[in-house]
Design an enzyme around this catalytic site. Sequence first.
Site, mmCIF file in Angstrom:
data_model
loop_
_atom_site.group_PDB
_atom_site.id
_atom_site.type_symbol
_atom_site.label_atom_id
_atom_site.label_comp_id
_atom_site.label_asym_id
_atom_site.label_seq_id
_atom_site.Cartn_x
_atom_site.Cartn_y
_atom_site.Cartn_z
ATOM 1 N N ARG A 282 2.062 -12.143 -1.896
ATOM 2 C CA ARG A 282 0.711 -12.341 -1.365
ATOM 3 C C ARG A 282 -0.086 -13.323 -2.205
ATOM 4 N NH1 ARG A 282 -1.344 -9.665 3.447
ATOM 5 N NH2 ARG A 282 0.243 -8.124 3.986
ATOM 6 N N LYS B 37 -8.214 -2.529 1.256
ATOM 7 C CA LYS B 37 -7.955 -1.739 2.457
ATOM 8 C C LYS B 37 -8.684 -0.399 2.419
ATOM 9 C CE LYS B 37 -5.268 -4.570 4.697
ATOM 10 N NZ LYS B 37 -5.751 -5.205 5.949
ATOM 11 N N ASP C 123 -8.764 -11.134 8.540
ATOM 12 C CA ASP C 123 -8.190 -9.786 8.522
ATOM 13 C C ASP C 123 -9.071 -8.664 9.065
ATOM 14 O OD1 ASP C 123 -5.913 -8.216 7.919
ATOM 15 O OD2 ASP C 123 -6.840 -7.505 6.085
ATOM 16 N N ARG D 277 0.825 -1.205 0.000
ATOM 17 C CA ARG D 277 0.000 0.000 0.000
ATOM 18 C C ARG D 277 0.866 1.265 0.000
ATOM 19 N NH1 ARG D 277 -1.660 0.999 4.222
ATOM 20 N NH2 ARG D 277 -0.627 -0.577 5.486
ATOM 21 N N LYS E 61 -0.802 -13.183 12.243
ATOM 22 C CA LYS E 61 -2.254 -13.071 12.424
ATOM 23 C C LYS E 61 -3.022 -14.105 11.594
ATOM 24 C CE LYS E 61 -3.818 -9.118 11.032
ATOM 25 N NZ LYS E 61 -4.537 -9.392 9.776
ATOM 26 N N THR E 62 -2.673 -14.195 10.308
ATOM 27 C CA THR E 62 -3.358 -15.159 9.442
ATOM 28 C C THR E 62 -2.964 -16.588 9.798
ATOM 29 O OG1 THR E 62 -3.532 -13.569 7.627
ATOM 30 C CG2 THR E 62 -3.701 -15.891 7.056
ATOM 31 N N SER F 194 1.336 -6.723 9.980
ATOM 32 C CA SER F 194 1.877 -7.651 8.988
ATOM 33 C C SER F 194 3.143 -8.320 9.507
ATOM 34 C CB SER F 194 2.179 -6.885 7.692
ATOM 35 O OG SER F 194 2.720 -7.738 6.722
ATOM 36 N N HIS G 157 -9.069 -4.436 12.779
ATOM 37 C CA HIS G 157 -8.099 -5.116 11.923
ATOM 38 C C HIS G 157 -7.635 -6.354 12.683
ATOM 39 C CE1 HIS G 157 -3.898 -5.110 9.878
ATOM 40 N NE2 HIS G 157 -4.758 -5.803 9.156
#
Length: 543
Positions: free
Chosen positions: A333, A213, A269, A65, A254-255, A250, A232
Amino acid sequence: MSQVENISNLNLNEVGISDWKEIFYNLSYDELYKAETDPSLEGFDLGVVTALGAVTIDTGKFTGRSPNDKYIVEDDITKDTVWWASGEASGSDNKKLSQEAWVHLKDISAKQLSDKKLYVMDGFCGTNEDTRMSIRLVTEIAWMAHFFKNMFIRPSDEELKNFKPDWTILNACKTSCKDFEKYGMRSEVFGAFNVTERMTVIGGTWYGGEIKKGIFSIMNYFLPLKGIGAFHCSANQGKDGDTALFFGLSGTGKTSLSTDPKRALIGDDEHGWDNDGIFNFEGGCYAKCINLTHEKEPDIFDAIKKDALLENVELNDKGGVDFASSKKTQNTRVSYPLFHINNIVKPVSKGTHPNHIIFLTCDAFGVLPPVAKLTKEQAMYHYLAGYTAKVAGTELGVKEPQATFSACFGKAFLLVHPTMYAEILAKKMEEHNSHAWLINTGWVSGKYGVGHRIPIKDNRVTIDAILDGTLEKANYENLSTLNLSIPDKLEGLQSSVNPRDAWENKEEYDETVKKLAQMFIDNFNGFTDTERGKSLVSAGPQI
């Protein structure tokens, strides 16, 4: 390829698109696959089929981003509700945009998309029908339409018949604002939002994540103003219906940690928390895949198949994916529809009120404990701090660990003041007796370059002990400088529960703890502009 039956119903003239060559509306996965791999395409338009069946694309120099190129139109609605950028490092990314600049950005975006073959996709953001938004994407890039289809909730044929967008995105990645200085902008790249017109225009960047996002940011605006949590975080659910939330920036896991073979995934997410419980914003997952292996993360690896969309990965001459390669970026990704994960909450991505709130931080200084139990005030403090660390070697000039603080573990996506999100989180936790925890997924036995990173297996042991209630029954001691409560022991954990015990040089540990504590204190000064922020200072590290 099938075209939309009644183009006039799309009302593209209303968003400034005057003419078009062809319009393809809400294409199926097979139709998108054909469109994005059309051999007549060139450059970043073209998708390549990998040996796994997924298509891969490149996003050029923008492999992430562009938060410094995010703009919100200032008007009577937003002037007193948006958390505006102040120029401070720990502050907001929401730069003010004049009405004149908006008109120009909208105009160049619409002109770029006019007289083109267009892909128009409709979808929902939010599984809660009472609060979800209907989103429309207009783009000239087939794979961006594919990305949208993966990430947003796919309407039924019946829902598409009378679909009216609450928000429209014009993705004009092939144009840019050449005279940006005239409009007070940082560069020719832009992601601009107009709350009154309910539109986003994107230009100058090919990164598909801007679409996802950007809408997350909009949900982060409307929901908190209604008293609904917008977070988030990832979420999963146990066999008994117990829900857990995982917050983290990131690279913190988390994932990976929420994709648990023992628990059903709600989403990876973005979620809301209302009076009924947790609900997913999305219809898919967007996972980092650097160094991905089937052994470490089988669910994510197996999700990479036909209809998944890879970004910026390296291929060998047989179309095989080199997941270990960071030649193009560390931020490789993959997006895929949620149904590519077998163990998901069905038929709707919703959960109960969460029993546990878990904050994940990758501490490259090696001084945070593997796990700490937080009070409600400490939960608000660490949520506002949003700490993790960059490590040496990942960015040019980074020679030692660097603390990174991102408010609410997602500063770039916050449109109202961070304390509003924190107060909603604390209120919900109190109402539903939720417990909060801080988990270190980073280094132990020394800082980066000296110690080692906690194995994901240890993180899973810790999380299992949280979710099965083991840590609720433990005895706790306090780490004074960090002001954190840690259990006296944890069966199955290879690392020491007290991080100081694992350091060979205790004096260096003590110095490093004070250094990190001071960083927390300095960062939190940015939240003491509100009474709530001031009241939380005592919940953080103390020197």
